[in-house]
Write a protein that holds these residues in place. Structure first.
Motif, short mmCIF file in Angstrom:
data_model
loop_
_atom_site.label_atom_id
_atom_site.label_comp_id
_atom_site.label_asym_id
_atom_site.label_seq_id
_atom_site.Cartn_x
_atom_site.Cartn_y
_atom_site.Cartn_z
N ASN A 154 4.73 3.45 -11.34
CA ASN A 154 4.94 2.04 -11.00
C ASN A 154 3.64 1.43 -10.49
OD1 ASN A 154 4.68 2.88 -8.24
ND2 ASN A 154 6.77 3.69 -8.42
N PRO A 155 3.63 0.11 -10.29
CA PRO A 155 2.39 -0.55 -9.85
C PRO A 155 1.85 -0.03 -8.52
CG PRO A 155 3.95 -2.17 -10.69
CD PRO A 155 4.68 -0.86 -10.63
N GLU A 156 2.72 0.42 -7.63
CA GLU A 156 2.24 0.97 -6.35
C GLU A 156 1.43 2.24 -6.60
OE1 GLU A 156 5.89 0.29 -6.60
OE2 GLU A 156 5.06 -1.71 -6.26
N ASP A 157 1.91 3.07 -7.52
CA ASP A 157 1.15 4.29 -7.87
C ASP A 157 -0.23 3.91 -8.39
OD1 ASP A 157 3.27 5.92 -7.21
OD2 ASP A 157 3.95 6.21 -9.27
N GLU A 159 -2.03 1.25 -7.72
CA GLU A 159 -2.87 0.81 -6.60
C GLU A 159 -3.36 2.00 -5.78
OE1 GLU A 159 -4.29 -2.10 -6.15
OE2 GLU A 159 -3.26 -2.62 -8.03
N ASP A 160 -2.43 2.91 -5.46
CA ASP A 160 -2.80 4.13 -4.70
C ASP A 160 -3.88 4.92 -5.43
OD1 ASP A 160 -0.97 3.64 -2.78
OD2 ASP A 160 0.38 5.30 -3.30
#
Ligand code: ADP
Ligand code: MN
Length: 180
Positions: A154-157, A159-160
């Motif tokens: 997902n987009p959070e992954d 960014e991380d």
């Protein structure tokens, strides 16, 4: 001071099953840092670095020796982010760190369907991810302590992953005393 091992910075390999998000991550990372984005599939296409046609998978077969010759100089200088769904044919000395992107089956299935994959091609790629084929290949081809799995669901992954890799690059550059 000793000569920098990689005058233009580290070489990073981003690998993983098709659809796990390699090109998305590698391109964003190149924008965020001053490393160069090297998409092996595109380089092969541009230079017609193929040696035949794979009937089973209905795709051209990469001429690995010519790809390596083509890239040797730029890889020796360093500062590259390489994107490819395989990793065993590259010279081991090329890479300072290897990231293997991993995606949950249901998420990957949908991404590959959206890409127009179906039937055997879709199933083969899902199996590749289930059996962690690329991760095993990376662990067999490079020192295990430079091989890192990264979730890419997902987009959070995303960014991380961008943050983690950028921080690693900065550390590398600092340790070697800058970029030439
Ligand atoms: P690959 O280069 O590994 O084949 P892509 O970067 O082309 O994969 O990504 C496949 C699809 O998944 C694209 O539609 C992309 O926008 C999407 N995608 C990639 N990474 C993520 C992520 N972390 N979260 C959500 N969607 C993603
Ligand atoms: Mn890609």
């Amino acid at each position: 001071m000793a000569l920098a091992k990689r005058p233009h910075g580290p070489n990073i390999l981003i690998t993983g099953t098709p659809g796990t998000g390699k090109s998305t991550l590698a391109a964003e990372l190149a924008q965020k840092t001053n490393l160069k984005y090297v998409n092996i599939g595109e380089i092969a296409k541009d230079g017609q670095l193929f040696e035949g046609w794979d009937e089973q998978y209905q795709c051209p077969i990469l001429d690995e020796d010519r790809v390596i010759d083509e890239l040797e100089e730029v890889m020796s200088a360093g500062g590259n982010i390489v994107d490819y769904h395989g990793c065993e044919f590259f010279p081991e000395r090329w890479f300072d760190i290897v990231f293997v992107l991993r995606t949950d089956n249901s998420v990957l299935y949908e991404r590959l369907e959206n890409r127009g994959y179906s039937g055997k091609k879709l199933e083969d790629n899902i199996q590749c991810e289930i059996f962690q084929t690329i991760l095993d290949e990376a662990r067999d081809s490079y020192k295990v302590d430079i091989v890192h799995e990264l979730p890419s669901n997902n987009p959070e992954d995303l960014e991380d992953n961008l943050e983690k890799i950028s921080a690693w690059i900065q550390q590398y550059v600092t340790n070697q005393g800058g970029i030439v």
